[in-house]
Design an enzyme around this catalytic site. Structure first.
Site, PDB file in Angstrom:
ATOM      1  CG  MET A 131      -4.314 137.840  69.924  1.00  0.00           C
ATOM      2  SD  MET A 131      -3.527 139.109  68.580  1.00  0.00           S
ATOM      3  CE  MET A 131      -1.595 138.875  68.950  1.00  0.00           C
ATOM      4  CE  LYS A 149       2.916 135.608  68.531  1.00  0.00           C
ATOM      5  NZ  LYS A 149       3.724 137.145  68.603  1.00  0.00           N
ATOM      6  CB  VAL A 200      15.640 131.893  72.792  1.00  0.00           C
ATOM      7  CG1 VAL A 200      16.706 132.718  73.740  1.00  0.00           C
ATOM      8  CG2 VAL A 200      15.658 132.758  71.452  1.00  0.00           C
ATOM      9  CG  ASP A 242       4.258 145.084  73.544  1.00  0.00           C
ATOM     10  OD1 ASP A 242       4.085 145.635  74.455  1.00  0.00           O
ATOM     11  OD2 ASP A 242       4.052 143.789  73.420  1.00  0.00           O
ATOM     12  N   PRO A 245      10.240 143.650  79.338  1.00  0.00           N
ATOM     13  CG  PRO A 245      10.897 143.941  81.678  1.00  0.00           C
ATOM     14  CD  PRO A 245      10.046 144.273  80.653  1.00  0.00           C
ATOM     15  CG  ASN A 247       7.546 141.304  74.162  1.00  0.00           C
ATOM     16  OD1 ASN A 247       6.988 140.013  74.453  1.00  0.00           O
ATOM     17  ND2 ASN A 247       6.717 142.199  74.011  1.00  0.00           N
TER      18      ASN A 247
END
Length: 733
Positions: A131, A149, A200, A242, A245, A247
Site C-alpha cells: 500500500m 508512513k 525506532v 496482525d 514478528p 510488526n
C-alpha cells in the site's frame, strides 16, 4: 464483484479468472465458500491455484488487482501517477505477462515521491509494502526524526485502504506506552496521505529470528513486554489483529515495540468490521476464528493467540504451522493440531510450554482471558512462582478435537471418552525410547507377506516408531536412523556422495497395489531430494549389483540444489555436460576428470517420477547412476531445513504403469516409458560411456511391479516417515 459464468454448471471446474478472483479475495462470501468446497474435492483445481499463487506474473497480476479492484470501487481521480498504475494493471490483466523486465516494471509502476511531504523532509526509504512506503524523515520545524508512513497515491484512492490508514492513525493516537510505537502526526499534503511515527533505531523481531531462537528466559521477557503493550491497547479499545514478528520492532537497547496497527479494530466502531478485514493478515499468526473468516469472533483473545505464536517461534525458531501455500496454511490453523515446543527443542521448561500452549488453544474460552493475564503468568514463571493459567486436561482436549472434526454419534463419542481416559493414564508413565529393532526379521517379513497374499492392507510404518521391516539396499555404510522427539522414525544419509535406498518391503507380492505415506523433509543435503521407490530389482555386476527402481523425487528444503558438472577445459569434446546425473558424472568417473559444483539459486523445485539405474557409490568405481525415463509435473516450495511440514505421497502400481501423486502433482510412467525396449533405449548412454563393461552392455532392465519398495534419500539428505501402507488392488483397477 466477480461472478461465475451463468452458462457453466455449478459443479464444473472454475476457469482461471475465477481462480484468480478467489486468490485475490474478490469473490462474495457464498462464491468463495462454493469454490473452497470444490477445491477440497478437486486436486486439479487446487494444483492450478497453487501454480497461480506461485507464478511471478500471476502474483503481480493479483497484487495489481488488489490495488485497483473493480472500477466501481475506485474513487475517481485525475492524478497522472494513479492513471499510469491503473493502465499498467489493465495491461497485465489482459496480457497475463510482464510488460518488460522485473526491475524496469517495478520502476515504471512505482510512484514518485518528492523530497518533502508536508512539514517533513524525506531522507531515505526504510521499507516498502503493497500500500505504500515508509521513509526516514525529519520534521523541518522541530528537527525531530520520524518514521513517515505514506500511501501510494493510487492506494489513497481506494476507500477501504484509506479507511484502514486513518484507523491506524486513530488507534495509535490513543496509545501512550513504552512498548508501542508512538504516533506524532498525521495528515495529507498534495494528495499524499502520511503518518509520522516514532523512529525506532534497531531491527524487527523477524530479522532477529533469522539468526535463531531465543534463550527461554529472554523469549519470556520479550513476550511479557509485548503482552503488557497489547493488554494496554485492549484496555483502550484497540484490537491489533496482525501481531507477528515483522510488526515488532526491537530498539538498540533491547526494548520491543508493537508497530503497524493497519488492520486494527477500534472496539465499538461497528462500521469498521467487515468480512474481508476478518481474513486479512498473515495466516501463520492468525487465530483459528480469524483464519476461518468468522469476523464477529475476532477479539482480544485472538491477539492472545498471536502472542502465543510469537512465543512459540521465539522458543523453536518457527511458527507452529508451516505450509506450501496460504490455503493449506489456513486449513492447518483451523484444525489446530500443534506440536508442543518441547518436541522441537528439548530444553523448553514445562511451565513455559504450558503458557505457550494455553495461548494457542483452539477454543477462545481455553486461552488466557486477556493479554494482561498472559503477562502476569510470564511474570510468575520468570520469578519461579506457580502459574495461575492451566490448560484443559488431555481428555477434554481430545474430545474437543473430535468435535472439531465432526465425529458425531454417541457410540463414537463413547469410544473417544474411553481412549481419552487411556491417554490420561498413559501420560503418567515415563516415555520409553527403544533401540533400533532387528530390521530384517524373517518372522515379520512372513507376516507381511501372508497379509498381502490374502489381499489385506499392511502397515509398514505407523504413526510413531521404527518400520516393521527394513534393510538398506544402498547406503548401508553411510546412514543414521533414530526416533525424533515427536516419536516419528527418521533416517539420514551422512555421506555427500551416497544415495540411500531403505527398503521397507522386499517384495510387494501383488502386481496391483497402492502405497500411501507421509514424509517430512528434514535436511536437503547435496541434490536436495527425497522420495519413495517401488519396483526395485537387482541385476548382477562385478564388484557390485545394479539397482533398477522407479521413484518419486521432490525437494521441500534446499534453496540451492547442488549439481556437479565437469570443468569445460577437461571435457576434451568427449562427453556433453548433459550427461551429469545425481551429483557425479559417468564420464568423469571413467576418465578421471574432476568436478566443479554449480549451484543455481531457486526457491521451488521440480517434482519427478523417475526410473533409475544405480550402484552403491561407496563401492569401487566405475559407479553408475542414470535416469532411464522420467515424468515431471509441478514444483514444490523450498521451506528450509526442519520446516515441520508433512507431505502426502501416493503411488499406484499396475502391471504396466506407475502413477504418483505428490502435494497435488500427478505423474505417470506408462507402457510407453516402461516397456523393455524403452528402458533398454534409456540405458543407451550408459553403454556408450562404459563400452568395456560387460554387465552394462548386456543390461536388459524390465519393469517389475512386484519388486521391493521403500524410502529414497539423496546424498546428505534426511527425512522422517510415518503412516506407510500398502493396499492390494482388485484386478480391474
Amino acid at each position: 464483484m466477480h461472478a461465475p459464468s451463468p452458462s457453466r454448471p455449478p459443479d464444473a471446474c472454475p476457469d482461471r479468472d475465477e481462480l484468480l478472483a478467489f486468490h485475490t479475495g474478490r469473490l462474495s462470501d457464498p462464491e468463495a465458500e462454493r469454490l473452497a468446497a470444490h477445491l477440497d474435492t478437486c486436486g486439479a483445481c487446487l494444483s492450478s491455484l497453487r501454480e497461480l499463487s506461485s507464478d511471478a506474473a500471476d502474483s503481480l497480476e493479483a497484487n495489481l488487482l488488489r490495488f485497483c479492484g473493480d472500477r466501481s470501487a475506485v474513487v475517481p481521480t485525475t492524478d497522472p501517477g494513479y492513471l499510469r498504475f491503473e493502465a499498467a494493471a489493465r495491461d497485465v490483466c489482459e496480457s497475463g505477462t510482464w510488460p518488460g523486465a522485473r526491475a524496469a516494471a517495478a520502476a515504471e509502476w512505482e510512484f514518485e515521491t518528492s523530497a518533502r511531504i508536508g512539514p517533513y523532509a524525506v531522507q531515505e526509504v526504510l521499507g516498502r509494502g503493497g500500500m505504500g512506503v515508509v521513509f526516514r524523515a525529519v520534521h523541518q520545524g522541530l528537527k525531530r526524526p520520524v518514521a513517515l508512513k505514506t500511501l501510494h497515491l493510487g492506494a489513497s484512492a481506494r476507500t477501504d485502504t484509506l479507511a484502514r490508514f486513518r484507523v491506524e492513525a486513530a488507534a495509535i493516537a490513543r496509545l501512550d506506552h513504552p512498548n508501542v510505537v508512538r504516533v506524532y502526526d498525521s495528515g495529507e499534503a498534495a494528495g499524499q496521505q502520511y503518518l509520522a511515527m516514532e523512529l525506532v533505531e534497531g531491527e524487527s523481531l523477524d530479522a532477529r529470528l533469522a539468526r535463531g531462537p531465543f534463550d527461554c528466559a529472554d523469549a519470556a521477557r520479550l513476550v511479557r513486554a509485548l503482552a503488557r503493550a497489547v493488554g494496554y491497547a485492549h484496555e483502550n479499545g484497540i484490537i491489533h489483529r496482525d501481531l507477528k514478528p515483522s510488526n515488532v520492532l526491537i530498539a538498540r537497547d533491547g526494548t520491543p515495540k508493537v508497530a503497524d496497527f493497519g488492520l486494527a479494530r477500534i472496539v465499538g466502531d461497528a462500521g469498521q468490521l467487515t468480512i474481508s478485514d476478518a481474513v486479512m493478515g498473515t495466516p501463520a499468526y492468525m487465530a483459528p476464528e480469524q483464519a476461518a473468516g468468522r469476523a464477529r469472533e475476532v477479539n482480544e483473545r485472538s491477539d492472545v493467540y498471536s502472542l502465543g505464536v510469537i512465543l512459540y517461534q521465539t522458543l523453536t525458531g518457527t511458527p507452529p504451522f508451516v505450509a506450501d501455500d496460504k490455503i493449506q496454511l489456513l486449513r492447518l490453523v483451523q484444525r489446530g493440531a500443534i506440536t508442543p515446543p518441547s518436541q522441537c527443542r528439548t530444553d523448553v521448561p514445562a511451565d513455559l510450554e504450558t503458557i505457550c500452549l494455553k495461548c494457542l488453544e483452539h477454543s477462545q474460552n481455553d486461552r488466557y482471558a486477556s493479554a494482561n493475564d498472559l503477562g502476569e503468568d510470564l511474570d510468575r514463571w520468570l520469578d519461579g512462582q506457580a502459574l495461575h493459567g492451566k490448560r484443559p486436561g488431555r481428555a477434554k482436549r481430545m474430545v474437543r478435537t473430535v468435535q472439531r472434526h465432526a465425529l458425531v454419534g454417541s457410540g463414537v463419542l463413547a469410544v473417544v471418552a474411553v481412549l481419552a481416559a487411556g491417554v490420561v493414564a498413559l501420560a503418567r508413565k515415563e516415555p520409553v525410547v527403544s533401540a533400533a529393532p532387528d530390521g530384517a526379521s524373517a518372522e515379520v517379513r512372513r507376516e507381511l507377506e501372508r497379509d498381502l497374499d490374502a489381499g489385506k492392507r499392511v502397515t509398514l510404518v505407523g504413526d510413531t516408531g521404527y518400520p516393521k521391516w527394513f534393510k538398506w539396499r544402498t547406503g548401508a555404510a553411510a546412514n543414521r536412523m533414530g526416533i525424533e522427539p515427536d516419536g516419528v522414525f527418521a533416517a539420514e544419509i551422512t555421506d555427500r556422495h551416497t544415495l540411500g535406498l531403505l527398503e521397507l518391503l522386499p517384495e510387494a507380492r501383488v502386481t496391483r497395489y497402492k502405497v500411501n505415506a507421509q514424509i517430512r523433509h528434514d535436511l536437503g543435503g547435496y541434490g536436495g531430494s527425497i522420495g519413495l521407490y517401488v519396483g526395485h530389482r537387482t541385476y548382477p555386476r562385478q564388484p557390485c549389483e545394479l539397482h533398477v527402481f522407479h521413484h518419486i523425487r521432490f525437494n521441500a528444503v534446499a534453496a540451492s540444489p547442488l549439481v556437479l558438472v565437469p570443468r569445460p577445459s577437461e571435457l576434451d569434446g568427449r562427453v556433453p555436460p548433459e550427461s551429469t546425473v545425481l551429483g557425479f558424472n559417468l564420464a568423469s568417473l571413467v576418465s578421471g576428470t574432476r568436478l566443479k559444483p554449480l549451484i543455481p539459486e531457486s526457491t521451488t523445485h521440480a517434482v519427478s517420477l523417475v526410473t533409475r539405474v544405480h550402484t552403491d557409490v561407496g563401492l569401487p568405481p566405475p559407479n553408475v547412476d542414470a535416469e532411464l525415463s522420467a515424468s515431471r509435473a509441478g514444483r514444490t516450495m523450498a521451506l528450509g531445513p526442519r520446516n515441520g511440514v508433512w507431505h502426502d505421497l501416493e503411488i499406484t502400481v499396475t502391471p504396466h504403469s506407475v502413477e504418483a501423486v505428490v502435494v497435488g502433482h500427478r505423474m505417470v510412467l506408462g507402457p510407453k516409458e516402461l516397456n523393455p525396449a524403452a528402458l533398454h533405449a534409456g540405458a543407451g548412454s550408459l553403454r556408450g560411456f562404459l563400452p568395456n563393461d560387460f554387465a552394462i552392455q548386456n543390461l536388459r532392465p524390465e519393469f517389475t511391479p512386484r519388486g521391493g519398495l521403500g524410502l529414497l534419500l539423496y546424498p546428505s539428505a534426511a527425512a522422517s516417515v510415518r503412516r506407510v501402507t500398502v493396499t492390494p488392488l482388485p484386478a480391474d483397477r
